[in-house]
Design a protein around this motif. Structure first.
Motif, short mmCIF file in Angstrom:
data_model
loop_
_atom_site.label_atom_id
_atom_site.label_comp_id
_atom_site.label_asym_id
_atom_site.label_seq_id
_atom_site.Cartn_x
_atom_site.Cartn_y
_atom_site.Cartn_z
N LEU A 112 -0.99 18.04 8.46
CA LEU A 112 -1.04 17.45 7.35
C LEU A 112 -0.09 16.69 6.63
N ALA A 113 1.21 17.14 7.08
CA ALA A 113 2.51 16.43 6.59
C ALA A 113 3.01 15.26 7.39
N ASN A 114 2.31 14.99 8.59
CA ASN A 114 2.72 14.00 9.67
C ASN A 114 2.21 12.66 9.13
N HIS A 115 2.72 11.72 8.26
CA HIS A 115 2.01 10.64 7.64
C HIS A 115 3.15 9.46 8.02
N PHE A 116 2.82 8.37 8.06
CA PHE A 116 3.68 7.26 7.83
C PHE A 116 3.95 7.30 6.27
N SER A 117 5.54 6.68 6.20
CA SER A 117 5.78 6.90 4.76
C SER A 117 5.22 5.73 3.92
N LEU A 118 5.26 6.02 2.82
CA LEU A 118 4.69 5.06 1.45
C LEU A 118 5.25 3.60 1.61
N PRO A 119 6.61 3.58 1.86
CA PRO A 119 7.07 2.09 1.95
C PRO A 119 6.48 1.46 3.24
N PHE A 120 6.59 2.12 4.40
CA PHE A 120 6.15 1.58 5.62
C PHE A 120 4.69 1.15 5.28
N ILE A 121 3.76 2.09 5.01
CA ILE A 121 2.35 1.67 4.74
C ILE A 121 2.20 0.52 4.02
N ILE A 122 3.05 0.32 2.83
CA ILE A 122 2.62 -0.86 1.86
C ILE A 122 3.39 -2.08 2.02
N THR A 123 4.57 -1.74 2.50
CA THR A 123 5.36 -3.11 3.07
C THR A 123 4.80 -3.74 4.43
N TYR A 124 5.01 -2.62 5.15
CA TYR A 124 4.46 -3.41 6.81
C TYR A 124 3.02 -3.52 7.02
N ALA A 125 2.27 -2.28 6.86
CA ALA A 125 1.11 -2.17 7.38
C ALA A 125 0.10 -3.13 6.61
N LEU A 126 0.10 -2.86 5.19
CA LEU A 126 -0.79 -3.34 4.16
C LEU A 126 -0.17 -5.00 3.96
N SER A 127 0.99 -5.13 3.56
CA SER A 127 1.49 -6.51 3.06
C SER A 127 1.67 -7.44 4.38
N GLU A 128 2.61 -6.92 5.13
CA GLU A 128 2.91 -7.99 6.30
C GLU A 128 1.92 -8.17 7.24
N GLN A 129 1.09 -7.05 7.82
CA GLN A 129 0.09 -7.43 8.79
C GLN A 129 -1.38 -7.52 8.27
N LEU A 130 -1.78 -6.93 7.25
CA LEU A 130 -2.97 -7.20 6.71
C LEU A 130 -3.24 -8.09 5.79
N ASN A 131 -1.82 -8.73 5.21
CA ASN A 131 -2.16 -9.44 3.94
C ASN A 131 -2.62 -8.88 2.99
N ILE A 132 -2.48 -7.76 2.79
CA ILE A 132 -3.22 -7.23 1.21
C ILE A 132 -2.30 -7.03 0.13
N CYS A 133 -2.53 -7.86 -0.94
CA CYS A 133 -1.74 -7.90 -1.93
C CYS A 133 -2.09 -6.96 -3.16
N SER A 134 -3.10 -6.51 -3.08
CA SER A 134 -3.68 -5.95 -4.23
C SER A 134 -4.74 -4.68 -3.83
N HIS A 135 -5.09 -3.84 -4.82
CA HIS A 135 -6.06 -2.49 -4.35
C HIS A 135 -5.31 -2.01 -3.38
N TYR A 136 -4.15 -1.58 -3.62
CA TYR A 136 -3.48 -0.64 -2.81
C TYR A 136 -4.03 0.86 -2.53
N SER A 137 -4.27 1.03 -4.03
CA SER A 137 -4.84 2.33 -4.27
C SER A 137 -6.07 2.72 -3.28
N ILE A 138 -6.91 1.90 -3.13
CA ILE A 138 -8.03 2.23 -2.14
C ILE A 138 -7.46 2.58 -0.79
#
Length: 304
Positions: free
Chosen positions: A112-138
């Motif tokens: 349950l506790a083994n997740h990737f960090s919030l900054p890593f998911i938002i900056t690296y996975a969503l923003s840099e790799q997937l080019n997602i700039c909105s709807h992070y909450s989904i």
């Protein structure tokens, strides 16, 4: 065939395959190793180093000695989400070894506790790799809701339960020796993490290379298989595939939730010599990964 003999044969086969791959494709091995080191240095080390020191100090100073088990479990879950893998597993292992958390909960809590960090998911996975700039909450809801529900259920079940094994009380202690040891353990944890990232960065490219050189008719399958070996590099592999964007997003959510083979091996290493049942951990992570994918698809179609 005994279990030890099977492990030995698989290990020998892996070493032979790795050596052949290294001899045939030295430039690609070097590139993957460099990419893994830079990813660790730029994305993971700055986020985790300070907290690995602080977590070691929390354990060594006995500051959580008299806090109820359910509060420590909740603390482990929240910190695991904020600071990311492998902090959740490491805190679970340390708290179990100190007797703050019942050892029967280690597989469930670490999953349950083994997740990737919030900054890593938002900056690296969503923003840099997937080019997602909105709807992070989904995407964040898709990733964290299954584990949050599991954590609530776990806390409810253990609300009135006490530890099965009592540890003699020890007073608060803090000195420079403890601080020095905390710093060295922090380095040790992150150096191990770097080694695993580099190793699995290379391994994750092997299926892709074999498929390309053999002119395989299913290179896409080889890419996806390779991506599940090491998540941080796997996300880059998935984002580089010629597949629909929605499928790329769902696959990345699956990778981030599941963690990949590298994370499983590291978790097992953290819990070495403790009787940790890896199969339970894998089943829980797989179930949460499936739920995260379904949630992502549902929310994506409803809200976007």
């Amino acid at each position: 065939m005994s279990k030890n003999k099977l492990k030995k044969l698989l290990f020998i086969a892996f070493i032979l395959l790795f050596c052949i791959y290294y001899i045939l494709f030295p430039a690609q091995v070097s590139t993957c190793a460099k990419a893994g080191i830079m990813l660790w240095f730029n994305q993971i080390f700055p986020l985790l180093f300070i907290f690995t020191i602080l977590s070691n100090l929390i354990i060594s100073t006995n500051v959580l000695q008299n806090i109820p088990q359910k509060h420590i479990m909740l603390f482990t879950y929240i910190i695991g989400i904020i600071f990311g893998f492998p902090i959740g597993a490491k805190l679970t292992a340390d708290f179990c070894s100190k007797g703050y958390i019942d050892k029967n909960h280690r597989e469930i809590l670490s999953a349950l506790a083994n997740h990737f960090s919030l900054p890593f998911i938002i900056t690296y996975a969503l923003s840099e790799q997937l080019n997602i700039c909105s709807h992070y909450s989904i995407y964040l809801v898709s990733l964290y809701l299954p584990s949050a529900i599991g954590m609530i259920a776990m806390l409810s079940i253990n609300k009135n339960r006490s530890l099965t094994q009592k540890i003699p009380a020890q007073g608060f202690k803090l000195n420079m020796q403890i601080v020095d040891a905390g710093i060295m353990k922090g380095f040790e944890t992150l150096i191990k993490l770097c080694g695993y990232i580099v190793l699995f960065s290379i391994v994750s490219r092997i299926p892709q290379t074999i498929a390309q050189k053999a002119d395989c008719s299913m290179p896409l399958s080889a890419d996806i298989i390779g991506a599940f070996f090491e998540t941080t590099n796997g996300i880059g592999i998935v984002c580089g595939l010629c597949i629909p964007r929605t499928l790329s997003i769902v696959l990345c959510i699956a990778l981030l939730s599941f963690g990949g083979v590298s994370c499983m091996v590291q978790t097992k290493s953290i819990f070495r010599d403790t009787g940790f049942r890896l199969y339970r951990y894998i089943l829980l992570k797989a179930a949460m990964s499936i739920l995260s994918c379904l949630l992502c698809i549902i929310l994506f179609r409803i809200l976007i």
